[in-house]
Motif scaffolding. Structure first.
Motif, mmCIF file in Angstrom:
data_model
loop_
_atom_site.group_PDB
_atom_site.id
_atom_site.type_symbol
_atom_site.label_atom_id
_atom_site.label_comp_id
_atom_site.label_asym_id
_atom_site.label_seq_id
_atom_site.Cartn_x
_atom_site.Cartn_y
_atom_site.Cartn_z
ATOM 1 N N TYR A 23 0.757 -1.169 0.111
ATOM 2 C CA TYR A 23 0.029 0.077 0.024
ATOM 3 C C TYR A 23 0.940 1.185 -0.060
ATOM 4 C CZ TYR A 23 -3.316 3.461 1.604
ATOM 5 O OH TYR A 23 -4.246 4.733 1.566
ATOM 6 N N SER A 27 0.858 4.031 -3.011
ATOM 7 C CA SER A 27 0.275 5.399 -2.745
ATOM 8 C C SER A 27 1.272 6.316 -3.117
ATOM 9 C CB SER A 27 0.287 5.536 -1.130
ATOM 10 O OG SER A 27 1.403 5.344 -0.629
ATOM 11 N N PHE A 77 -7.711 -2.802 -5.280
ATOM 12 C CA PHE A 77 -6.189 -2.555 -4.403
ATOM 13 C C PHE A 77 -5.340 -3.289 -5.515
ATOM 14 C CE2 PHE A 77 -2.994 -3.950 -1.261
ATOM 15 C CZ PHE A 77 -2.351 -2.528 -1.604
#
Length: 233
Positions: A23, A27, A77
């Protein structure tokens, strides 16, 4: 029992750390990933909950909505993380080899079967579609590398179809993120045993060329490399 529980806890902790790391990396390339995941989760849960109130079963559909929301968030995701990873790899030397290395079962890949001084490189993948030569580098220079490698394949395995792909974003090229899909779209014309035989023949030829005795010290003046000798790597 205690050891199994400890191992399970360690595995879960490792997965959570991996997800957190993924993540964080995603990001950086996709700053809106948090908002997108939140929106997907809320909308999915909200729709199922609203249907539950309409049908008179808000609790059941609320639980189902929560599970589906988590699933939808995981799918989104995964796709955006993959896209971000390809974006970071695009244009990096060896990126195509990394994709080929994870193409999946049924394929045998060999990185850097041909390379020139400018570090343009050709990788090879062998599967039921035949032989696929994947080049990355300057489009004009890699064409000569591909042509030479295709001639070599014609001498070694003349009865096997040979495809060539140039990785890039220009006309007639294949983007890195579409490389795996492109290979999967090639028609399957070979059986498992034929793939194994082809792989063994190519591996044997590679071993033969890599073990070819070369004279020690500088080459005599005017001497030439024998035809079919190993390419610069």
């Amino acid at each position: 029992m205690a050891r199994k529980e400890t191992a399970a806890n360690a595995a879960n902790t490792g997965r959570l750390k991996q997800i957190a790391l993924t993540y964080k990396m995603t990001s950086k390339a996709d700053p809106k990933i948090g908002l997108v995941l939140a929106a997907v989760g809320i909308i999915t849960f909200g729709v199922l909950l609203a249907i539950g109130f309409v049908l008179g079963h808000p609790i059941y559909l609320g639980i189902l909505g929560l599970l589906l929301a988590l699933l939808a968030m995981a799918i989104v995701f995964g796709r955006r993380a993959e896209r971000a990873a390809f974006g970071q790899m695009e244009g990096q030397p060896g990126a195509a080899a990394a994709v080929l290395d994870n193409i999946g079962r049924g394929w045998t890949t060999t990185p850097a079967v041909a390379m020139n001084r400018s570090q343009d490189v050709v990788h090879r993948a062998v599967g039921k579609a035949g032989i696929v030569l994947v080049a990355e580098g300057n489009p004009n220079r890699v064409k000569s590398l591909l042509a030479a490698e295709k001639k070599k394949m014609a001498r070694i395995v003349a009865d096997v179809p040979v495809h060539d792909v140039i990785v890039g974003t220009g006309e007639g090229q294949v983007e890195l993120k579409k490389l795996r899909t492109t290979l999967m779209k090639f028609p399957r014309v070979m059986t498992g045993p034929q793939v194994t035989t082809t792989t063994d023949r190519l591996r044997a030829m590679g071993d033969l060329m890599s073990n070819m005795p070369l004279p020690k010290g500088p080459m005599p003046k005017g001497a030439r490399m024998p035809k079919g000798g190993p390419k610069a790597r």
